[in-house]
Design a protein around this motif. Structure first.
Motif, PDB file in Angstrom:
ATOM      1  N   SER A  41       0.852  -1.204   0.000  1.00 11.68           N
ATOM      2  CA  SER A  41       0.000   0.000   0.000  1.00 11.68           C
ATOM      3  C   SER A  41       0.877   1.238   0.000  1.00 11.68           C
ATOM      4  O   SER A  41       1.086   1.886   1.034  1.00 11.68           O
ATOM      5  CB  SER A  41      -0.918  -0.004   1.230  1.00 11.68           C
ATOM      6  OG  SER A  41      -1.764  -1.128   1.222  1.00 11.68           O
ATOM      7  N   ASP A  81      -4.063  -5.120  -3.814  1.00 15.52           N
ATOM      8  CA  ASP A  81      -5.164  -5.729  -4.549  1.00 15.52           C
ATOM      9  C   ASP A  81      -4.679  -6.631  -5.680  1.00 15.52           C
ATOM     10  O   ASP A  81      -5.459  -7.350  -6.308  1.00 15.52           O
ATOM     11  CB  ASP A  81      -6.108  -4.655  -5.106  1.00 15.52           C
ATOM     12  CG  ASP A  81      -5.404  -3.648  -6.002  1.00 15.52           C
ATOM     13  OD1 ASP A  81      -4.157  -3.700  -6.123  1.00 15.52           O
ATOM     14  OD2 ASP A  81      -6.098  -2.795  -6.589  1.00 15.52           O
ATOM     15  N   SER A  86      -1.525  -5.055   9.460  1.00 13.15           N
ATOM     16  CA  SER A  86      -2.588  -4.160   8.986  1.00 13.15           C
ATOM     17  C   SER A  86      -3.755  -4.954   8.424  1.00 13.15           C
ATOM     18  O   SER A  86      -3.579  -6.036   7.851  1.00 13.15           O
ATOM     19  CB  SER A  86      -2.035  -3.219   7.917  1.00 13.15           C
ATOM     20  OG  SER A  86      -1.777  -3.926   6.716  1.00 13.15           O
ATOM     21  N   ALA A  87      -4.944  -4.409   8.588  1.00 11.80           N
ATOM     22  CA  ALA A  87      -6.148  -5.073   8.078  1.00 11.80           C
ATOM     23  C   ALA A  87      -6.094  -5.215   6.570  1.00 11.80           C
ATOM     24  O   ALA A  87      -6.556  -6.226   6.012  1.00 11.80           O
ATOM     25  CB  ALA A  87      -7.389  -4.285   8.499  1.00 11.80           C
ATOM     26  N   ASP A  88      -5.513  -4.217   5.887  1.00 13.70           N
ATOM     27  CA  ASP A  88      -5.418  -4.284   4.423  1.00 13.70           C
ATOM     28  C   ASP A  88      -4.565  -5.478   3.990  1.00 13.70           C
ATOM     29  O   ASP A  88      -4.918  -6.194   3.040  1.00 13.70           O
ATOM     30  CB  ASP A  88      -4.815  -3.000   3.869  1.00 13.70           C
ATOM     31  CG  ASP A  88      -5.768  -1.820   3.959  1.00 13.70           C
ATOM     32  OD1 ASP A  88      -6.974  -2.051   4.207  1.00 13.70           O
ATOM     33  OD2 ASP A  88      -5.305  -0.683   3.791  1.00 13.70           O
ATOM     34  N   VAL A 145      -3.857  -8.237   5.797  1.00 13.67           N
ATOM     35  CA  VAL A 145      -4.534  -9.479   6.171  1.00 13.67           C
ATOM     36  C   VAL A 145      -5.644  -9.810   5.185  1.00 13.67           C
ATOM     37  O   VAL A 145      -5.773 -10.958   4.727  1.00 13.67           O
ATOM     38  CB  VAL A 145      -5.099  -9.370   7.607  1.00 13.67           C
ATOM     39  CG1 VAL A 145      -5.992 -10.566   7.923  1.00 13.67           C
ATOM     40  CG2 VAL A 145      -3.965  -9.277   8.617  1.00 13.67           C
ATOM     41  N   ASP A 146      -6.447  -8.812   4.839  1.00 11.34           N
ATOM     42  CA  ASP A 146      -7.560  -9.033   3.902  1.00 11.34           C
ATOM     43  C   ASP A 146      -7.044  -9.446   2.526  1.00 11.34           C
ATOM     44  O   ASP A 146      -7.624 -10.329   1.866  1.00 11.34           O
ATOM     45  CB  ASP A 146      -8.412  -7.764   3.775  1.00 11.34           C
ATOM     46  CG  ASP A 146      -9.203  -7.461   5.031  1.00 11.34           C
ATOM     47  OD1 ASP A 146      -9.337  -8.360   5.882  1.00 11.34           O
ATOM     48  OD2 ASP A 146      -9.672  -6.311   5.166  1.00 11.34           O
ATOM     49  N   ALA A 147      -5.949  -8.829   2.083  1.00  4.41           N
ATOM     50  CA  ALA A 147      -5.402  -9.144   0.762  1.00  4.41           C
ATOM     51  C   ALA A 147      -4.837 -10.554   0.722  1.00  4.41           C
ATOM     52  O   ALA A 147      -5.015 -11.282  -0.268  1.00  4.41           O
ATOM     53  CB  ALA A 147      -4.325  -8.128   0.388  1.00  4.41           C
ATOM     54  N   ARG A 190      -5.793 -13.061   2.641  1.00  2.00           N
ATOM     55  CA  ARG A 190      -6.949 -13.965   2.689  1.00  2.00           C
ATOM     56  C   ARG A 190      -7.604 -14.066   1.315  1.00  2.00           C
ATOM     57  O   ARG A 190      -7.960 -15.166   0.853  1.00  2.00           O
ATOM     58  CB  ARG A 190      -7.960 -13.480   3.723  1.00  2.00           C
ATOM     59  CG  ARG A 190      -9.149 -14.444   3.889  1.00  2.00           C
ATOM     60  CD  ARG A 190     -10.227 -13.855   4.790  1.00  2.00           C
ATOM     61  NE  ARG A 190      -9.730 -13.584   6.133  1.00  2.00           N
ATOM     62  CZ  ARG A 190      -9.630 -12.365   6.660  1.00  2.00           C
ATOM     63  NH1 ARG A 190      -9.979 -11.303   5.934  1.00  2.00           N
ATOM     64  NH2 ARG A 190      -9.189 -12.208   7.887  1.00  2.00           N
ATOM     65  N   ALA A 191      -7.747 -12.930   0.642  1.00  2.00           N
ATOM     66  CA  ALA A 191      -8.371 -12.925  -0.688  1.00  2.00           C
ATOM     67  C   ALA A 191      -7.529 -13.710  -1.687  1.00  2.00           C
ATOM     68  O   ALA A 191      -8.066 -14.411  -2.559  1.00  2.00           O
ATOM     69  CB  ALA A 191      -8.563 -11.486  -1.167  1.00  2.00           C
ATOM     70  N   GLU A 209      -8.167 -17.365  -1.070  1.00  2.00           N
ATOM     71  CA  GLU A 209      -9.502 -17.729  -1.559  1.00  2.00           C
ATOM     72  C   GLU A 209      -9.540 -17.795  -3.077  1.00  2.00           C
ATOM     73  O   GLU A 209     -10.337 -18.552  -3.660  1.00  2.00           O
ATOM     74  CB  GLU A 209     -10.534 -16.735  -1.034  1.00  2.00           C
ATOM     75  CG  GLU A 209     -10.747 -16.825   0.480  1.00  2.00           C
ATOM     76  CD  GLU A 209     -11.666 -15.731   1.008  1.00  2.00           C
ATOM     77  OE1 GLU A 209     -11.986 -14.792   0.225  1.00  2.00           O
ATOM     78  OE2 GLU A 209     -12.059 -15.802   2.190  1.00  2.00           O
ATOM     79  N   ALA A 217      -5.227 -13.965   9.179  1.00  2.00           N
ATOM     80  CA  ALA A 217      -6.147 -14.166   8.053  1.00  2.00           C
ATOM     81  C   ALA A 217      -6.944 -15.452   8.182  1.00  2.00           C
ATOM     82  O   ALA A 217      -7.809 -15.733   7.348  1.00  2.00           O
ATOM     83  CB  ALA A 217      -5.369 -14.173   6.736  1.00  2.00           C
TER      84      ALA A 217
END
Length: 320
Positions: A43, A60, A81-83, A85-87, A89-90, A93, A111
C-alpha cells in the motif's frame, strides 16, 4: 506457477524480503525453464529497515498471483494491517499458494489460514503465536511446514529453505540445486515433508560430522550401515546417533535414506538410466525397493516423478 507476489508493509524484515526476491527474481543460468514473474505489492511506499521501497503494485494485486510470499517484520506485538490481512486472505480464496517467512506467519494466522493447521515461525516467537492464535498447531522444532497451499517457515536460513522448497516443487530437485549453488547455500528440507523435496545436508562446519557427510555422499551405491558410519566418524553408534540428532534433527539411517532418495531424484531428472540402474547407483539394490521408498518419501512413483520434471530440466550448471 509463474507469478510470485511479495506482500510488503512498513517494518518488514529486509533480510527475508531480499532473500525471497533473490530466489524468485533471478532465473538461474544454464536451465531452460520459464522462470517466475516477481511483483512487489504493498500500500504505497514503505519503510523496510533503513530502506525505502516503492512497490510495483497495490495489495489488490495479490489475488491475481500464483504464489504469495509474506516476509516477516520486526515487532510482532504490532498487529498486521487489516489491508494486508484481507489481501492475503483474498489471495488464498482465489487459489494462490501462500507462504510466510519467519514472523510472516502472524499475518497468515490473522487471516485464518493457519486455523486447524500445523505451522511454524521463528523459535523466539512460537509461544506468542500459539497464545495469540490457539487454533493454530504451532511446531517450534522444524525449519518449515508445508500444508499444500499454505506454508510457513522459521527465521532467516529457514526462510531460504522454504523458498528453495517452493522452487523444487515447481521445477524439480536439479534446478533447485542450481539455485542453491548460485546463492552458495546448501539445499535443505526439514525432514518432515514428502512433496518433491531433498534431504538436509548441513553446510561444512566444525561439528563432528562435517567430514562424514561428504564421505557418505560419495558412497551411496554401497550398502552402508550405522556401524560403517560410526567407524568412519571414529565414534560409537550411540554417540553417532546423538550427533546426528543434534546436527540434522533425524537418525543416521533416516538421513542416509533421504540422501539416497535425493540422488535418485537427480538421476531421474538428468539421466536416461532405468529404475534398476538407479536403484543400484543409490544403494537400494532393486527397483522394487527404490519404488517403495521413493513413493513413501516423495509421494509419487519414480516414473511419475521423471515424467513431471525431466522435460523441464536441462543439464544443471556445474557451479563453482
Amino acid at each position: 506457477m509463474n507469478t510470485v507476489a511479495i506482500a510488503v508493509t512498513d517494518g518488514m524484515l529486509q533480510f527475508e524480503l531480499s532473500l525471497a526476491y533473490e530466489v524468485f527474481g533471478a532465473a538461474p543460468d544454464g536451465v531452460a525453464v520459464p522462470w517466475y514473474d516477481v511483483e512487489v505489492c504493498g500500500s504505497g511506499a514503505i519503510e523496510v529497515g533503513r530502506f525505502r521501497l516503492e512497490p510495483d503494485h497495490g495489495l489488490d494485486r495479490l489475488p491475481h498471483a500464483d504464489t504469495v510470499i509474506v516476509p516477516g517484520w520486526a515487532d510482532v506485538d504490532v498487529d498486521p494491517s487489516a489491508d494486508l490481512v484481507d489481501a492475503v486472505r483474498a489471495a488464498h480464496e482465489a487459489g494462490a499458494r501462500v507462504a510466510s517467512l519467519c514472523t510472516g506467519a502472524f499475518v497468515l494466522a490473522a487471516a485464518g489460514l493457519l486455523d486447524g493447521r500445523r505451522a511454524t515461525t521463528h523459535w523466539a516467537h512460537t509461544e506468542i503465536l500459539a497464545a495469540r492464535h490457539p487454533r493454530v498447531e504451532v511446531d517450534p522444532d522444524v525449519l518449515y511446514v508445508d500444508n499444500g497451499r499454505v506454508l510457513t517457515s522459521a527465521g532467516k536460513a529457514a526462510a531460504m529453505d522454504l523458498c528453495l522448497h517452493l522452487v523444487r516443487i515447481d521445477h524439480g530437485s536439479s534446478i533447485a540445486n542450481v539455485v542453491a549453488r548460485r546463492l552458495v547455500v546448501p539445499p535443505h528440507r526439514d525432514g518432515g515433508q514428502a512433496q518433491f523435496v531433498t534431504a538436509p545436508v548441513p553446510a561444512p562446519d566444525n561439528h563432528p560430522l562435517a567430514e562424514l557427510f561428504p564421505w557418505v555422499i560419495e558412497r551411496l551405491d554401497q550398502p552402508l550401515t550405522v556401524e560403517d558410519l560410526a567407524r568412519q566418524a571414529r565414534m560409537s553408534s550411540r554417540n553417532l546417533g546423538r550427533h546426528f540428532r543434534a546436527v540434522t534433527g533425524t537418525t543416521p539411517l533416516q538421513w542416509l535414506l533421504t540422501q539416497r532418495i535425493r540422488h535418485a531424484q537427480e538421476l531421474l531428472e538428468t539421466t536416461d538410466d532405468g529404475i534398476d540402474g538407479i536403484a543400484a547407483a543409490i544403494g537400494m539394490g532393486t527397483a522394487t525397493t527404490l519404488r517403495r521408498h521413493f513413493n513413501r518419501t516423495v509421494g509419487v512413483p519414480p516414473d511419475t516423478y521423471r515424467r513431471t520434471f525431466r522435460s523441464r530440466t536441462s543439464a544443471p550448471d556445474p557451479g563453482p
